[in-house]
Design an enzyme around this catalytic site. Structure first.
Site, PDB file in Angstrom:
ATOM      1  CE  LYS A 265       9.576  18.008-119.982  1.00  8.64           C
ATOM      2  NZ  LYS A 265       8.879  18.806-119.238  1.00  8.64           N
TER       3      LYS A 265
ATOM      4  CG  HIS B   3      14.634  16.494-110.804  1.00 11.70           C
ATOM      5  ND1 HIS B   3      14.646  17.151-112.257  1.00 11.70           N
ATOM      6  CD2 HIS B   3      13.337  16.626-110.522  1.00 11.70           C
ATOM      7  CE1 HIS B   3      13.498  17.429-112.728  1.00 11.70           C
ATOM      8  NE2 HIS B   3      12.490  17.198-111.867  1.00 11.70           N
TER       9      HIS B   3
ATOM     10  CG  HIS C  78      15.901  20.449-112.819  1.00 11.16           C
ATOM     11  ND1 HIS C  78      15.610  20.313-111.719  1.00 11.16           N
ATOM     12  CD2 HIS C  78      14.843  20.113-113.676  1.00 11.16           C
ATOM     13  CE1 HIS C  78      14.210  20.564-111.259  1.00 11.16           C
ATOM     14  NE2 HIS C  78      13.697  20.442-112.708  1.00 11.16           N
TER      15      HIS C  78
END
Ligand code: ARG
Length: 639
Positions: A169, A175, A172
């Site tokens: 994933k 993070h 983003h």
């Protein structure tokens, strides 16, 4: 450094380093200039006020600006009864001995007593101290000792869990912030002498990884995987999730048309069910399923490592949701059941906090699931066992989770459950460090943001900015590498500028500008001192023999007053745990620096003056670099 202090202490009649260290809490005049002043002022003020020395010591506070003095005493803090605070302030100032060797005659400001340090002794003490301590200046390694009086008892252990992206994933904004803040906190505790373990708790487990494996079986490309695992896995993830949504829509459509049989046929054999079964194989330890998944994980970690190293971050452990043993979760489940923390609801296991925590707080904690109906564990379930596992493995004194404030509830639930399980002391050692959102983050290339892409885009932009100055650009040895560092600094400084909890807007133009308090500006301030050093070409011996009494201009004095604050700023940062505490200080320093250049010329001044000024600027460069490294930045020498 110790001899410098001895020399200075000899100026102050009756001052003893040993006595100060044993009498006052965390007092280290041999490494922290402010500690000398606090100890000395306390000795004097205890006599003047008749108040207990330790109370006086703790009442001496920093000021909000150099114009308000270097230390300040709020008279009410001494809790002297019977007189008005401003009256006391005047009395004490009047009784303060004339001609103190270290501080000017104190002044009254309302109920505050203000102290300004005398410039000459401050310079004589601080500059050699910084030269001696270098990159260690400001660190307070004794804070992390289990017993500050007895180093043989070892250091305190802290676990900092941060970054924690999800495999396949996007990395983003949450993070990104966790990575920046967590890296900073890890550095901070290390400089305070703690034994730091950095853990990356990957999102790498759950049905979605069964789904990912199915996607690879169907559309996977070995070569693409080897070349760019992060992006390839993400592509597969996106594709298979599109199919999954289509499948869900199909089921809904059949249901709506009353075609229950058709709907059931898909539900029983479709992607979702296959993913569930595949994940079951993974949890059951099926060799080939586990091996496939492990490849994805290992390859992703290799790439993560590269990216983190650009940010000067190295993890001690890549843990993750997959690493929590089933047996541990079963044991936790049993304990929760025995203690009646969990209960059944619709065939699933939940924690109804209203039954365990009285009042509003219980309501606020809601009723989280800890086991699904089919017996599978959840995010929360794994966190519980992981936390207890870490306690066993590391025997930590403190653990910090650096996770977005969107997960405030999750972490509250986690800590509360652990407490209810009878591990109150363990829960008390855990702390959630949260942070707000990043708004408007997108790359020029598209909408998906992997950390690497973000950093590359900002580096490109910095490269453009650098190229605008052709002459300087020619002198930079490796412009790409410097642009990369500047880009990273731009991103990080923008992130660390406000309080953690505040949202901010990701603004590429603003962060890469040299106007205002930005990363590039900070780097520029550092590089400029380096450039003066190169041009002056003085040796260490030259600087060591500098006559600091020549530094009598207000600009020089303000700089040294700021320099002396650095160890205290670091200690204050350990209280706030806010990167902005450091950054605010560094920008004060860079402002003082940039306004001083016209007044304190180095190259071209006569030799003795040149040495003295260079000694001041070099100390400033050392402190700037220490602060920047603490934040996780790599100071550049040319740009
Ligand atoms: N992987 C999670 C996410 O991306 C963050 C993990 C936070 N740490 C934890 N122990 N729950 O949302």
């Amino acid at each position: 450094a110790a001899s410098t202090v001895d020399q200075l202490a000899s100026l102050v009649k009756g001052f003893s380093l040993e006595e100060a260290q044993s009498k006052y809490p965390n007092c280290h005049p041999d490494t922290n200039p402010f500690d000398l002043y606090r100890a000395h002022l306390t000795n004097v003020l205890a006599g003047v006020t008749g108040v207990d020395a330790v109370i006086v010591y703790n009442a001496l506070q920093w000021t909000t600006g150099l114009d308000k003095g270097d230390l300040i005493l709020a008279t009410p803090a001494l809790r002297v009864k019977g007189k008005k605070p401003d009256e006391l302030a005047r009395e004490w100032v009047a009784a303060f001995p004339a001609d103190d060797p270290l501080v000017e005659a104190p002044t009254v400001n309302g109920y505050f007593v203000q102290f300004f340090f005398k410039p000459l002794p401050l310079l004589k003490y601080t500059l050699p101290l910084i030269r001696a301590e270098g990159s260690e200046f400001g660190n307070n390694k004794s804070l992390g000792l289990v017993d500050p009086q007895d180093p043989s008892k070892g250091r305190k252990k802290i676990i900092i869990e941060f970054s924690s992206p999800n495999i396949a994933k996007p990395f983003h904004a949450g993070h990104l912030r966790s990575t920046i803040i967590g890296g900073f906190l890890a550095n901070l505790y290390a400089t305070a002498g703690w034994d730091v373990t950095r853990i990356n708790y990957l999102g790498d487990w759950g049905k979605q990884y069964g789904l990912l494996a199915l996607a690879f079986e169907r559309y996977g490309d070995e070569e693409a995987l080897e070349r760019d695992p992060i992006n390839h896995l993400f592509e597969l993830y996106v594709k298979i999730n599109q199919e999954l949504s289509a499948e869900k829509e199909q089921i809904e459509a059949f249901k709506k048309d009353g075609k229950e049989d058709e709907a059931k046929k898909i539900a029983d054999a479709g992607l979702d069910e296959q993913a569930r079964q595949y994940f079951r194989k993974m949890t059951d330890g099926d060799a080939s399923a586990v091996a496939q998944w492990r490849r994805f994980r290992d390859m992703s970690i290799v790439r993560y490592r590269e990216t983190y190293s650009r940010l000067n971050i190295v993890f001690d452990s890549y843990s993750g949701e997959s690493q929590v043993p089933e047996a541990a979760m079963e044991a936790s489940a049993k304990r929760m059941e025995d203690l009646k923390i969990t209960e059944e609801s619709d065939g699933a296991q939940i924690v109804d906090f209203t039954k365990h925590v009285p009042g509003k707080e219980g309501k606020r904690l809601e009723r989280p699931l800890v086991r699904k109906r089919d017996g599978t564990a959840l995010y929360l379930t794994r966190d519980i066992s992981e936390l207890l596992g870490r306690e066993e493995k590391y025997k930590f004194d403190k653990m910090i989770y650096v996770v977005a404030s969107a997960q405030d509830l999750h972490l509250k639930q986690l800590f509360k459950i652990v407490e209810l399980m009878g591990y109150k002391e363990i829960a008390a050692k855990c702390q959630h460090i949260n942070f707000g959102l990043v708004l408007g983050m997108s790359t020029r290339k598209g909408t998906v943001k992997f950390l690497n892409d973000i950093l590359r885009d900002v580096a490109d932009k910095m490269h453009e900015v650098m190229r605008a100055n052709e002459v300087k650009y020619q002198q930079v040895e490796n412009p790409e590498a410097v642009a990369d560092i500047l880009g990273i600094s731009a991103v990080m400084v923008q992130d660390m500028t406000g309080k953690r909890i505040n949202n901010y807007t990701f603004d590429m133009d603003k962060m890469t500008s040299f106007e205002g308090d930005t990363g590039p500006y900070l780097q520029y301030a550092h590089a400029r001192v380096c450039s003066i050093e190169r041009r002056a070409g003085l040796s260490d011996a030259d600087l060591a023999s500098a006559d600091t009494s020549l530094l009598n201009e207000p600009h020089a004095i303000n700089i040294v007053r700021l320099l002396a604050q650095w160890p205290d700023v670091m200690q204050n940062t350990l209280k706030t745990l806010e990167p902005t505490t450091v950054l605010t200080y560094l920008f004060k320093m860079t402002h003082a620096l940039s306004s001083s250049y016209d007044h304190l010329q180095v190259v071209g001044s006569e030799p003795e003056l040149m040495k003295a000024r260079m000694a001041l600027y070099t100390s400033t460069r050392v402190v700037l670099a220490n602060g920047m490294r603490l934040l996780g930045l790599s100071p550049v020498e040319r740009m």
